[in-house]
Design a protein around this motif. Structure first.
Motif, PDB file in Angstrom:
ATOM      1  N   ILE A   2       0.865  -1.175   0.000  1.00  0.00           N
ATOM      2  CA  ILE A   2       0.000   0.000   0.000  1.00  0.00           C
ATOM      3  C   ILE A   2       0.906   1.229   0.000  1.00  0.00           C
ATOM      4  O   ILE A   2       1.766   1.373   0.873  1.00  0.00           O
ATOM      5  CB  ILE A   2      -0.924   0.022   1.229  1.00  0.00           C
ATOM      6  N   PHE A   3       0.707   2.103  -0.986  1.00  0.00           N
ATOM      7  CA  PHE A   3       1.490   3.327  -1.114  1.00  0.00           C
ATOM      8  C   PHE A   3       0.539   4.522  -1.021  1.00  0.00           C
ATOM      9  O   PHE A   3      -0.379   4.642  -1.836  1.00  0.00           O
ATOM     10  CB  PHE A   3       2.194   3.388  -2.474  1.00  0.00           C
ATOM     11  N   VAL A   4       0.760   5.379  -0.045  1.00  0.00           N
ATOM     12  CA  VAL A   4       0.011   6.626   0.072  1.00  0.00           C
ATOM     13  C   VAL A   4       1.018   7.723  -0.260  1.00  0.00           C
ATOM     14  O   VAL A   4       1.986   7.931   0.486  1.00  0.00           O
ATOM     15  CB  VAL A   4      -0.592   6.814   1.478  1.00  0.00           C
ATOM     16  N   ILE A   5       0.793   8.389  -1.389  1.00  0.00           N
ATOM     17  CA  ILE A   5       1.810   9.286  -1.931  1.00  0.00           C
ATOM     18  C   ILE A   5       1.319  10.731  -1.934  1.00  0.00           C
ATOM     19  O   ILE A   5       0.284  11.046  -2.517  1.00  0.00           O
ATOM     20  CB  ILE A   5       2.200   8.855  -3.362  1.00  0.00           C
ATOM     21  N   HIS A   6       2.098  11.589  -1.263  1.00  0.00           N
ATOM     22  CA  HIS A   6       1.868  13.030  -1.293  1.00  0.00           C
ATOM     23  C   HIS A   6       3.094  13.717  -1.904  1.00  0.00           C
ATOM     24  O   HIS A   6       3.034  14.897  -2.213  1.00  0.00           O
ATOM     25  CB  HIS A   6       1.637  13.587   0.113  1.00  0.00           C
ATOM     26  N   GLY A   7       4.178  12.975  -2.046  1.00  0.00           N
ATOM     27  CA  GLY A   7       5.424  13.484  -2.620  1.00  0.00           C
ATOM     28  C   GLY A   7       5.691  12.787  -3.956  1.00  0.00           C
ATOM     29  O   GLY A   7       4.801  12.665  -4.776  1.00  0.00           O
ATOM     30  N   VAL A   8       6.931  12.289  -4.121  1.00  0.00           N
ATOM     31  CA  VAL A   8       7.345  11.661  -5.377  1.00  0.00           C
ATOM     32  C   VAL A   8       7.811  10.229  -5.115  1.00  0.00           C
ATOM     33  O   VAL A   8       8.629   9.987  -4.235  1.00  0.00           O
ATOM     34  CB  VAL A   8       8.498  12.454  -6.049  1.00  0.00           C
ATOM     35  N   LEU A   9       7.307   9.295  -5.902  1.00  0.00           N
ATOM     36  CA  LEU A   9       7.761   7.907  -5.895  1.00  0.00           C
ATOM     37  C   LEU A   9       8.496   7.665  -7.197  1.00  0.00           C
ATOM     38  O   LEU A   9       7.956   7.913  -8.278  1.00  0.00           O
ATOM     39  CB  LEU A   9       6.578   6.937  -5.772  1.00  0.00           C
ATOM     40  N   ASP A  10       9.731   7.193  -7.105  1.00  0.00           N
ATOM     41  CA  ASP A  10      10.565   7.037  -8.301  1.00  0.00           C
ATOM     42  C   ASP A  10      11.382   5.750  -8.210  1.00  0.00           C
ATOM     43  O   ASP A  10      11.335   5.031  -7.206  1.00  0.00           O
ATOM     44  CB  ASP A  10      11.499   8.245  -8.432  1.00  0.00           C
ATOM     45  N   LEU A  11      12.142   5.486  -9.249  1.00  0.00           N
ATOM     46  CA  LEU A  11      13.123   4.398  -9.286  1.00  0.00           C
ATOM     47  C   LEU A  11      14.514   5.009  -9.318  1.00  0.00           C
ATOM     48  O   LEU A  11      14.691   6.145  -9.791  1.00  0.00           O
ATOM     49  CB  LEU A  11      12.912   3.532 -10.532  1.00  0.00           C
ATOM     50  N   ASP A  12      15.511   4.259  -8.849  1.00  0.00           N
ATOM     51  CA  ASP A  12      16.892   4.760  -8.852  1.00  0.00           C
ATOM     52  C   ASP A  12      17.399   5.011 -10.260  1.00  0.00           C
ATOM     53  O   ASP A  12      18.165   5.940 -10.494  1.00  0.00           O
ATOM     54  CB  ASP A  12      17.828   3.774  -8.146  1.00  0.00           C
ATOM     55  N   THR A  13      16.997   4.149 -11.197  1.00  0.00           N
ATOM     56  CA  THR A  13      17.399   4.303 -12.596  1.00  0.00           C
ATOM     57  C   THR A  13      16.169   4.113 -13.480  1.00  0.00           C
ATOM     58  O   THR A  13      15.163   3.540 -13.065  1.00  0.00           O
ATOM     59  CB  THR A  13      18.468   3.254 -13.000  1.00  0.00           C
ATOM     60  N   LEU A  14      16.263   4.574 -14.700  1.00  0.00           N
ATOM     61  CA  LEU A  14      15.164   4.466 -15.659  1.00  0.00           C
ATOM     62  C   LEU A  14      14.795   2.998 -15.847  1.00  0.00           C
ATOM     63  O   LEU A  14      15.658   2.158 -16.094  1.00  0.00           O
ATOM     64  CB  LEU A  14      15.583   5.070 -17.002  1.00  0.00           C
ATOM     65  N   GLY A  15      13.496   2.676 -15.692  1.00  0.00           N
ATOM     66  CA  GLY A  15      13.110   1.285 -15.850  1.00  0.00           C
ATOM     67  C   GLY A  15      11.634   1.047 -15.637  1.00  0.00           C
ATOM     68  O   GLY A  15      10.825   1.972 -15.574  1.00  0.00           O
TER      69      GLY A  15
END
Length: 182
Positions: free
Chosen positions: A21-34
């Motif tokens: 479960i992800f509650v996002i108010h900011g930014v969720l990203d990956l370390d590298t493009l993928g």
């Protein structure tokens, strides 16, 4: 569960985050493009939330749910791939919904509109008849999404006078909400 608060930036090295479960108010990203493969996970993106620019491919597995408030965004034209039944929720504000600008819509060879459930909350929205809102704007879509539009559609509406219709424009690859009457 993971809460990403306002102003926070969280990046994963792992591409697989299943049944979370992800509650996002900011930014969720990956370390590298993928590709990010959160099969079976639930995402709630607030009006300030976004997926980061390294999330090039979002691979949604069976029982995934994504909930978007007006203002949520993707920092790049993320491709969306569907692998089984998923739910997409949209919460409109008084002024409508900021279009989610995306890459391609892919079906993984087995999914189609029948696998989608759309829950659209128009309770706060005020509009005139004939108003159309592009909820999702894809750069393209696979052939299966050119077929009959047969998802489950649930409209959450406290305003009995507001009648809306959801459809997919196959020429423009857009998911559109049309206000039929106010």
């Amino acid at each position: 569960s993971l809460l990403i608060d306002i102003g926070a930036y969280v990046s994963f090295a792992s591409l697989f985050q299943m049944n979370k479960i992800f509650v996002i108010h900011g930014v969720l990203d990956l370390d590298t493009l993928g590709a990010f493969r959160p099969y079976g996970s639930l995402f709630h993106l607030s009006s300030r939330a976004s997926f980061g620019s390294n999330v090039f491919w979002l691979d949604l597995g069976e029982k995934s749910l994504m909930s978007f408030e007006d203002g949520a965004s993707f920092q790049s034209k993320t491709n969306i791939e569907v692998r089984g039944e998923i739910s997409l929720d949209f919460q409109l504000s008084e002024t409508g919904f900021q279009t989610l600008d995306l890459g391609g819509l892919w079906d993984a060879g087995s999914a189609g509109w029948k696998d989608f459930t759309f829950n659209i909350d128009v309770s706060k929205f005020s509009a005139e008849s004939g108003t159309s809102l592009v909820l999702m704007d894809f750069s393209s879509h696979t052939q299966v999404f050119s077929g009959e539009f047969t998802p489950e559609i649930n409209i959450i509406n406290d305003q009995e006078e507001l009648d809306v219709k959801l459809y997919f424009d196959t020429e423009k690859s857009q998911l559109i909400l049309l206000v039929l009457s106010e």
